[in-house]
Design an enzyme around this catalytic site. Structure first.
Site, PDB file in Angstrom:
ATOM      1  N   ASP A  61      -0.794  -1.552  -9.244  1.00  0.00           N
ATOM      2  CA  ASP A  61       0.101  -2.695  -9.418  1.00  0.00           C
ATOM      3  C   ASP A  61       1.368  -2.147 -10.046  1.00  0.00           C
ATOM      4  O   ASP A  61       1.371  -1.730 -11.215  1.00  0.00           O
ATOM      5  CB  ASP A  61      -0.550  -3.739 -10.324  1.00  0.00           C
ATOM      6  CG  ASP A  61       0.332  -4.951 -10.576  1.00  0.00           C
ATOM      7  OD1 ASP A  61       1.539  -4.904 -10.241  1.00  0.00           O
ATOM      8  OD2 ASP A  61      -0.178  -5.951 -11.127  1.00  0.00           O
ATOM      9  N   ASN A  88       7.303   1.709  -1.494  1.00  0.00           N
ATOM     10  CA  ASN A  88       7.410   0.685  -0.455  1.00  0.00           C
ATOM     11  C   ASN A  88       7.116  -0.724  -0.964  1.00  0.00           C
ATOM     12  O   ASN A  88       7.606  -1.691  -0.388  1.00  0.00           O
ATOM     13  CB  ASN A  88       6.443   1.025   0.690  1.00  0.00           C
ATOM     14  CG  ASN A  88       6.311  -0.100   1.692  1.00  0.00           C
ATOM     15  OD1 ASN A  88       7.199  -0.358   2.490  1.00  0.00           O
ATOM     16  ND2 ASN A  88       5.187  -0.818   1.625  1.00  0.00           N
ATOM     17  N   TYR A 164      16.396 -11.608  -3.786  1.00  0.00           N
ATOM     18  CA  TYR A 164      15.975 -10.489  -2.949  1.00  0.00           C
ATOM     19  C   TYR A 164      17.118  -9.537  -2.608  1.00  0.00           C
ATOM     20  O   TYR A 164      17.026  -8.321  -2.868  1.00  0.00           O
ATOM     21  CB  TYR A 164      15.333 -10.993  -1.660  1.00  0.00           C
ATOM     22  CG  TYR A 164      14.878  -9.858  -0.760  1.00  0.00           C
ATOM     23  CD1 TYR A 164      13.797  -9.060  -1.128  1.00  0.00           C
ATOM     24  CD2 TYR A 164      15.534  -9.573   0.430  1.00  0.00           C
ATOM     25  CE1 TYR A 164      13.380  -8.008  -0.325  1.00  0.00           C
ATOM     26  CE2 TYR A 164      15.120  -8.535   1.241  1.00  0.00           C
ATOM     27  CZ  TYR A 164      14.054  -7.758   0.855  1.00  0.00           C
ATOM     28  OH  TYR A 164      13.653  -6.706   1.638  1.00  0.00           O
ATOM     29  N   LYS A 168      17.813  -5.376  -3.887  1.00  0.00           N
ATOM     30  CA  LYS A 168      17.953  -4.169  -3.080  1.00  0.00           C
ATOM     31  C   LYS A 168      19.263  -3.445  -3.401  1.00  0.00           C
ATOM     32  O   LYS A 168      19.312  -2.206  -3.400  1.00  0.00           O
ATOM     33  CB  LYS A 168      17.853  -4.509  -1.596  1.00  0.00           C
ATOM     34  CG  LYS A 168      16.475  -5.001  -1.178  1.00  0.00           C
ATOM     35  CD  LYS A 168      15.380  -3.981  -1.503  1.00  0.00           C
ATOM     36  CE  LYS A 168      14.016  -4.417  -1.002  1.00  0.00           C
ATOM     37  NZ  LYS A 168      12.958  -3.416  -1.308  1.00  0.00           N
ATOM     38  N   THR A 199       6.912  -8.771   9.437  1.00  0.00           N
ATOM     39  CA  THR A 199       5.843  -8.645   8.441  1.00  0.00           C
ATOM     40  C   THR A 199       5.680  -9.987   7.742  1.00  0.00           C
ATOM     41  O   THR A 199       6.474 -10.910   7.920  1.00  0.00           O
ATOM     42  CB  THR A 199       6.174  -7.571   7.384  1.00  0.00           C
ATOM     43  OG1 THR A 199       7.256  -8.034   6.560  1.00  0.00           O
ATOM     44  CG2 THR A 199       6.556  -6.246   8.038  1.00  0.00           C
TER      45      THR A 199
END
Length: 241
Positions: A61, A88, A164, A168, A199
């Site tokens: 985790d 990832n 989000y 990044k 995904t």
């Protein structure tokens, strides 16, 4: 200590992470399948082994210090070093993410996984990476983290997302700092963008397969010793910052 290349992929029980593990396994590498969900992790390990890959499960985790420490110890006990780390694991966070209405707790949760989790895992495994002859770190980013693209009229950068997309951008900036600090070592660290991949992260709305999305990470994981570091890449080459 094994002569085989040893890799760890976080968030590898499904999607792009699974395909990265499969691709590295197909090279004859020994690959740690990092994931926090035990049932999904062991199912992925079994499926990869059935396909001929030499893999092992790594309970992990990325948001938990003790879990990351235990994962580093497992790899040290098993292999004595680490050659490739693919960070990832990532989350999008729940909606709404328009900056005028987003709950700051959502931003905090996303950054904890997508940025701080990468730092936590990387720093825990750096001692093992330093034992490798050709260590590589690949951080999975996204083109939505490109400030240039976000500010280019008409550019496709996905929905407005105050959690989000900036996470990044943050990851990109942190990776540059790692590259600067590690420039006098043999560690190459780069950012990989898989493209708009189908995904569960996006409700399977992407146009690329997970296998296609994994390709850039595999390429950066197998860079030659004179390869780039501190770069931001997709299948088409360098991404503007």
């Amino acid at each position: 200590m094994s002569d085989r290349t040893i890799a760890l992929v976080t968030g590898a029980n499904k999607g792009i992470g699974y395909e990265i593990a499969a691709g590295l396994g197909a090279l004859g590498w020994q690959v740690g399948v990092g994931a926090r969900d035990e049932e999904r992790r062991e199912a992925a390990v079994a499926k990869l082994r059935a396909g001929g890959a030499d893999v092992f499960g790594v309970p992990l985790d990325v948001t938990d210090d003790a879990s990351v420490t235990a994962a580093a110890r497992l790899i040290e006990d098993r292999a004595g070093r680490l050659d490739v780390l693919v960070n990832n694991a990532g989350i999008t966070g729940i909606a709404p993410q328009e900056p005028t209405v987003v709950d700051p707790a959502i931003i905090r949760t996303v950054v904890e996984t997508n940025v701080i989790g990468v730092i936590r895992v990387t720093n825990a495994l750096l001692p093992l990476l330093r034992r490798s002859a050709s260590p590589r770190i690949v951080n999975m980013s996204s083109t939505v983290g490109s400030i240039t693209r976000q500010t280019t009229p008409g550019a496709e950068t996905g929905p407005i997302a105050a959690a989000y997309s900036p996470s990044k951008s943050f990851l990109n900036a942190v990776t540059v700092q790692y590259a600067k600090e590690l420039r006098d070592t043999n560690i190459l660290i780069n950012l990989a963008c898989p493209g708009y991949t189908a995904t569960d992260l996006n409700g399977f709305s992407g146009v690329r397969t997970p296998e296609q999305g994994a390709a850039i990470a595999i390429r950066l994981a197998t860079l030659p010793d004179d390869g780039p570091t501190g770069g931001y890449f997709d299948d088409d080459g360098e991404i503007p910052w």
